[in-house]
Design an enzyme around this catalytic site. Structure first.
Site, PDB file in Angstrom:
ATOM      1  N   SER A 104       1.760  -5.377   3.242  1.00  0.00           N
ATOM      2  CA  SER A 104       3.210  -5.273   3.466  1.00  0.00           C
ATOM      3  C   SER A 104       3.969  -6.418   2.793  1.00  0.00           C
ATOM      4  CB  SER A 104       3.502  -5.204   4.967  1.00  0.00           C
ATOM      5  OG  SER A 104       2.802  -6.204   5.647  1.00  0.00           O
ATOM      6  N   GLU A 126      -0.131  -0.667  16.204  1.00  0.00           N
ATOM      7  CA  GLU A 126      -0.869   0.523  15.739  1.00  0.00           C
ATOM      8  C   GLU A 126      -1.812   1.021  16.839  1.00  0.00           C
ATOM      9  OE1 GLU A 126      -3.178   0.142  12.049  1.00  0.00           O
ATOM     10  OE2 GLU A 126      -4.638   1.516  12.889  1.00  0.00           O
ATOM     11  N   CYS A 181       2.582   5.731   8.930  1.00  0.00           N
ATOM     12  CA  CYS A 181       1.694   5.968   7.797  1.00  0.00           C
ATOM     13  C   CYS A 181       0.732   7.106   8.132  1.00  0.00           C
ATOM     14  CB  CYS A 181       0.912   4.693   7.495  1.00  0.00           C
ATOM     15  SG  CYS A 181      -0.329   4.972   6.238  1.00  0.00           S
ATOM     16  N   SER A 237       0.641 -10.378  10.124  1.00  0.00           N
ATOM     17  CA  SER A 237       0.088  -9.197   9.447  1.00  0.00           C
ATOM     18  C   SER A 237      -1.435  -9.243   9.524  1.00  0.00           C
ATOM     19  CB  SER A 237       0.557  -9.185   7.992  1.00  0.00           C
ATOM     20  OG  SER A 237      -0.385  -8.535   7.174  1.00  0.00           O
ATOM     21  N   SER A 238      -2.022  -8.274  10.225  1.00  0.00           N
ATOM     22  CA  SER A 238      -3.473  -8.362  10.450  1.00  0.00           C
ATOM     23  C   SER A 238      -4.235  -8.123   9.155  1.00  0.00           C
ATOM     24  CB  SER A 238      -3.925  -7.448  11.570  1.00  0.00           C
ATOM     25  OG  SER A 238      -4.062  -6.150  11.126  1.00  0.00           O
ATOM     26  N   CYS A 281       0.859  -1.175   0.000  1.00  0.00           N
ATOM     27  CA  CYS A 281       0.000   0.000   0.000  1.00  0.00           C
ATOM     28  C   CYS A 281       0.900   1.230   0.000  1.00  0.00           C
ATOM     29  CB  CYS A 281      -0.833  -0.022   1.272  1.00  0.00           C
ATOM     30  SG  CYS A 281       0.213  -0.097   2.722  1.00  0.00           S
ATOM     31  N   CYS A 337      -8.434   2.396   6.164  1.00  0.00           N
ATOM     32  CA  CYS A 337      -7.738   2.992   5.027  1.00  0.00           C
ATOM     33  C   CYS A 337      -8.170   2.353   3.710  1.00  0.00           C
ATOM     34  CB  CYS A 337      -6.240   2.976   5.246  1.00  0.00           C
ATOM     35  SG  CYS A 337      -5.384   1.782   4.304  1.00  0.00           S
ATOM     36  N   THR A 357      -6.865   0.771  11.191  1.00  0.00           N
ATOM     37  CA  THR A 357      -6.929   1.017   9.734  1.00  0.00           C
ATOM     38  C   THR A 357      -7.273  -0.226   8.921  1.00  0.00           C
ATOM     39  OG1 THR A 357      -4.555   0.656   9.715  1.00  0.00           O
ATOM     40  CG2 THR A 357      -5.296   2.945   9.732  1.00  0.00           C
ATOM     41  N   HIS A 385       5.121  -5.429   8.751  1.00  0.00           N
ATOM     42  CA  HIS A 385       4.955  -6.818   9.182  1.00  0.00           C
ATOM     43  C   HIS A 385       5.402  -7.771   8.095  1.00  0.00           C
ATOM     44  CE1 HIS A 385       2.023  -6.073  12.679  1.00  0.00           C
ATOM     45  NE2 HIS A 385       3.206  -6.405  13.122  1.00  0.00           N
TER      46      HIS A 385
END
Ligand code: F3S
Length: 277
Positions: A258, A122, A92, A214-215, A12, A186, A158, A36
């Protein structure tokens, strides 16, 4: 077997920006994992000598600390600055936004509710900006029985699903005089989610690539899984089990925000080579 990539997938804007910042700051160290994805972090270390430090107190005056994409708690940022560490902020901008909202809304006397995962960096960062504390929930049920002010402000991690966020907002609205709902989810996540939803409706096997912690990759995998039970979350081509592809005709591919292109390409090449040749 037909292999097709989702219309939107992978890196992203925030991650591309953070990597560029890291590449421009050779021999600096990130405080916490920049993104991540351990493979990309190894590449930054190998090619750009960008280190990784887990304790912000170990930075010394004059050293450069790169703030991770997910942001860090306000107090730690201040401590770094007080120690005269050169801080390069790779947070970010979509994460900076809920941080600012938490600060402003708590200063204006709102109770802050954060929809997200309390253990995620985050959210640890975002929560720290709520001057009078914040309540973090993963679903509306967790709000049951809480004594909140008449004025509440709601922000989301996000990477959360819009539909789930709506449930929390819908719970609060009839119970409070004033509910300020901020859309802090996002677009990158949203676009990747829409694209994975679309492709997984056609695919009979889905491969979702991204770090195990990585969520946003986990979310993509969960959406894909809703449409096909043959949906697999892998980190790279080494996690592939080729028996998954038996009798499959359409393989859809998606990747978390990511996940670098070179890993995605390695996976596609490995499947092509093993299944299609
Ligand atoms: Fe930022 Fe969204 Fe990416 S919050 S790091 S642009 S997934």
């Amino acid at each position: 077997m037909h292999i097709e990539l989702a219309e939107n997938y992978g890196f992203c804007f925030g991650v591309k920006r953070a990597i560029k910042i890291a590449e421009e700051n050779k021999e600096a160290s990130t405080y916490g994992a920049l993104i991540h994805n351990s493979k990309e972090i190894e590449r930054l270390e190998k090619d750009f000598k960008v280190g990784l430090t887990d304790d912000h107190k170990s930075f010394k005056a004059g050293e450069t600390a790169i703030v991770r994409t997910h942001g860090i708690p306000k107090k730690e940022l201040q401590e770094l600055k007080d120690t005269k560490v050169d801080v390069v902020d790779a947070t970010c901008p979509y994460v900076t936004k809920p941080q600012q909202i938490c600060q402003e809304m708590s200063e204006q006397g709102y109770d802050i509710i954060i929809f997200g995962d309390e253990a995620h960096p985050e959210i640890k960062g975002v929560k720290s900006y709520a001057t009078h504390g914040a309540i973090v929930v993963t679903c509306a049920d967790e709000l049951e029985g809480l004594k909140l002010k008449e004025k509440v402000a709601l922000v989301a991690q996000t990477t959360r699903k819009v539909e789930d966020y709506m449930e929390v907002a819908n719970y609060l609205i009839p119970r409070h005089k004033e509910v300020r709902v901020f859309n802090t989810i996002c677009n990158a996540t949203f676009e990747n989610q829409e694209a994975v939803r679309k492709i997984s409706q056609k695919a009979d096997i889905m491969i979702v690539i991204g770090g195990k912690n990585s969520s946003n990759t986990k979310q993509l995998h969960s959406i894909a899984h809703d449409n096909t039970k043959y949906s697999y979350h892998i980190e790279d081509e080494n996690d592939l089990d080729y028996s998954w592809f038996k009798n499959k005709k359409f393989c859809g591919i998606s990747a978390g925000a990511s996940t670098p292109d070179w890993i995605i390409q390695n996976v596609v090449n490995a499947i092509e080579k093993r299944i299609n040749s």
